[in-house]
Each structure stands twice: as C-alpha cells, then as structure tokens.
Design an enzyme around this catalytic site. Structure first.
Site, PDB file in Angstrom:
ATOM      1  N   HIS A  74       0.861  -1.098   0.264  1.00  0.00           N
ATOM      2  CA  HIS A  74      -0.040  -0.164  -0.104  1.00  0.00           C
ATOM      3  C   HIS A  74       0.945   1.200  -0.145  1.00  0.00           C
ATOM      4  O   HIS A  74       0.655   2.180  -0.680  1.00  0.00           O
ATOM      5  CB  HIS A  74      -0.895   0.034   1.349  1.00  0.00           C
ATOM      6  CG  HIS A  74      -1.700   1.159   1.677  1.00  0.00           C
ATOM      7  ND1 HIS A  74      -3.074   1.389   1.185  1.00  0.00           N
ATOM      8  CD2 HIS A  74      -1.360   2.390   2.071  1.00  0.00           C
ATOM      9  CE1 HIS A  74      -3.453   2.578   1.640  1.00  0.00           C
ATOM     10  NE2 HIS A  74      -2.361   3.297   2.073  1.00  0.00           N
ATOM     11  N   GLU A  75       2.069   1.177   0.750  1.00  0.00           N
ATOM     12  CA  GLU A  75       2.746   2.517   0.958  1.00  0.00           C
ATOM     13  C   GLU A  75       3.696   2.591  -0.366  1.00  0.00           C
ATOM     14  O   GLU A  75       3.798   3.870  -0.806  1.00  0.00           O
ATOM     15  CB  GLU A  75       4.016   2.303   2.116  1.00  0.00           C
ATOM     16  CG  GLU A  75       3.180   2.371   3.450  1.00  0.00           C
ATOM     17  CD  GLU A  75       2.058   3.699   3.605  1.00  0.00           C
ATOM     18  OE1 GLU A  75       2.580   4.734   3.251  1.00  0.00           O
ATOM     19  OE2 GLU A  75       1.115   3.366   4.438  1.00  0.00           O
ATOM     20  N   HIS A 109       1.489   4.348  -2.855  1.00  0.00           N
ATOM     21  CA  HIS A 109       1.465   5.815  -2.610  1.00  0.00           C
ATOM     22  C   HIS A 109       2.765   6.350  -3.271  1.00  0.00           C
ATOM     23  O   HIS A 109       2.450   7.536  -4.022  1.00  0.00           O
ATOM     24  CB  HIS A 109       1.712   6.401  -1.261  1.00  0.00           C
ATOM     25  CG  HIS A 109       0.338   6.362  -0.563  1.00  0.00           C
ATOM     26  ND1 HIS A 109      -0.797   6.966  -0.933  1.00  0.00           N
ATOM     27  CD2 HIS A 109      -0.133   5.764   0.672  1.00  0.00           C
ATOM     28  CE1 HIS A 109      -2.057   6.693   0.016  1.00  0.00           C
ATOM     29  NE2 HIS A 109      -1.322   5.915   0.827  1.00  0.00           N
ATOM     30  N   GLU A 116      -5.765   7.065  -0.987  1.00  0.00           N
ATOM     31  CA  GLU A 116      -6.087   5.780  -0.516  1.00  0.00           C
ATOM     32  C   GLU A 116      -6.502   4.711  -0.990  1.00  0.00           C
ATOM     33  O   GLU A 116      -5.963   3.500  -1.048  1.00  0.00           O
ATOM     34  CB  GLU A 116      -6.974   5.929   0.937  1.00  0.00           C
ATOM     35  CG  GLU A 116      -6.195   6.750   1.976  1.00  0.00           C
ATOM     36  CD  GLU A 116      -4.626   6.564   2.355  1.00  0.00           C
ATOM     37  OE1 GLU A 116      -4.354   5.336   2.290  1.00  0.00           O
ATOM     38  OE2 GLU A 116      -3.763   7.498   2.258  1.00  0.00           O
ATOM     39  N   ASP A 142      -4.615   1.309  -2.229  1.00  0.00           N
ATOM     40  CA  ASP A 142      -5.152  -0.018  -1.633  1.00  0.00           C
ATOM     41  C   ASP A 142      -5.356  -0.912  -3.052  1.00  0.00           C
ATOM     42  O   ASP A 142      -5.063  -2.146  -2.835  1.00  0.00           O
ATOM     43  CB  ASP A 142      -6.739   0.206  -1.156  1.00  0.00           C
ATOM     44  CG  ASP A 142      -6.708   0.511   0.238  1.00  0.00           C
ATOM     45  OD1 ASP A 142      -5.621   0.712   0.974  1.00  0.00           O
ATOM     46  OD2 ASP A 142      -7.850   0.886   0.847  1.00  0.00           O
TER      47      ASP A 142
HETATM   48 ZN   LIG Z   1      -2.357   5.260   2.547  1.00  0.00          ZN
END
Ligand SMILES: [Zn+2]
Length: 178
Positions: A44-45, A48, A122, A126
């Site tokens: 997930h990071e 980003h 987000e 995800d």
């Molecule tokens: Zn996040």
C-alpha cells in the site's frame, strides 16, 4: 520506528523523496501483524509512491504555505483591515486578527480539498496492494489497524467529507472486493 513507547497504535507511512525515500513501519505493526499483512501494508505504501501521491502531496502543501504567506503579506501591508476592525490607523495587531478571522474559512476549504485528494489516493494505494499482492491480506491488516485505533465504523458521510483524510474501513473493504 519505535512507536510503542508513545502509543499502542500501529502505523506506517512513506517519507522523503529521491534517494532519501523510505517507508516507516511502527514496531507495534511489525510485532503484531502477520508477514502477509505487513507485505500488504508495505505494498500500500509503495503504491502511494508509485502513483506519485507523495510528490503531489508535497507540492500541494508547499503551494498552501505559499498562499498563506502571500495572504499574510497582503494583510500586513494594508491598512484597510485595521480600519475595518475599528482602528483609526494601521495596526499590525488588527491586521493579524483580521488575517486569522478570514484565514480560517479559507483553510477549511483547502482542508476539504486535501482530504478529497487524500481519500482518492488511499483507494488507489489499496488497489495497488490488491493488484501487486493480495486483497485478503490488506483487508485483514486494515481491520486490525481500524480496531487498534478504535475508529468509527459508520461515521456520518458529511463528517467524512469534511474531516477524513482516509476513507472509512467499510468503504475500503468494499472497494477491495470489487
Ligand atoms: Zn495510505
């Protein structure tokens, strides 16, 4: 990161740019989450970063600071605000009071825009974790994170619109199933 000294909450975040970039995992996360859950949080990071959220968030906050400083200079260099607040001549104190009064509605608006952008990011991060690793592992990690932080499962949609930088858990789980 040694987060357990301050709180039992688990967290992870991305920091830095270029060669200095790193993903920070709290020790509370590393110690209490399964390997798959940790990889999902990491994915997930990384999402980003890959989707350039880190870069654009930084640009937006620089622009926001520039706007704030520009407005401040307008208020400080103008006597209208002192006169409007009842002063008979220019006063730095009155200029600053006027600035504070008028800046708060503006910062509410920029805050809402930043939150809309952040919630969209987000979902994208995800989805990156879903595609590159596993929806199940991420869903399981998100549930744990949510219960660790005692987050509200059914917040009012208007409250989410104004104040949430992350979508509520149920929406994120639903998006992962899609
Ligand atoms: Zn996040």
């Amino acid at each position: 990161m040694d987060g357990s000294r301050r709180s039992s909450k688990a967290n992870a975040f991305f920091s830095g740019l270029g060669k200095k970039k790193k993903i920070v995992l709290f020790d509370t996360l590393v110690n209490n989450y399964s390997k798959d859950e940790l990889v999902a949080v990491l994915a997930h990071e990384v999402g980003h970063y890959k989707k350039k959220h880190t870069l654009f968030s930084m640009i937006f906050s620089i622009l926001q600071t520039a706007l704030l400083l520009w407005l401040l200079s307008v208020f400080i260099n103008n006597e209208w605000f002192s006169l409007a607040l009842g002063g008979t001549e220019y006063s730095l104190a009155l200029s600053l009071i006027a600035f504070t009064l008028l800046y708060s509605p503006l910062s509410l608006i920029t805050g809402i825009l930043m939150n809309i952008y952040s919630r969209k990011n987000e979902f994208e991060a995800d989805n990156f974790a879903r595609v590159t690793f596993s929806a199940e592992a991420l869903a399981s990690a998100l549930k744990k994170l949510s219960s660790d932080s005692l987050s509200n499962l059914t917040p009012h949609p208007m409250y989410v619109f104004f104040y949430y930088s992350h979508p509520p858990l149920l929406q994120r789980l639903k998006a992962l199933q899609a």
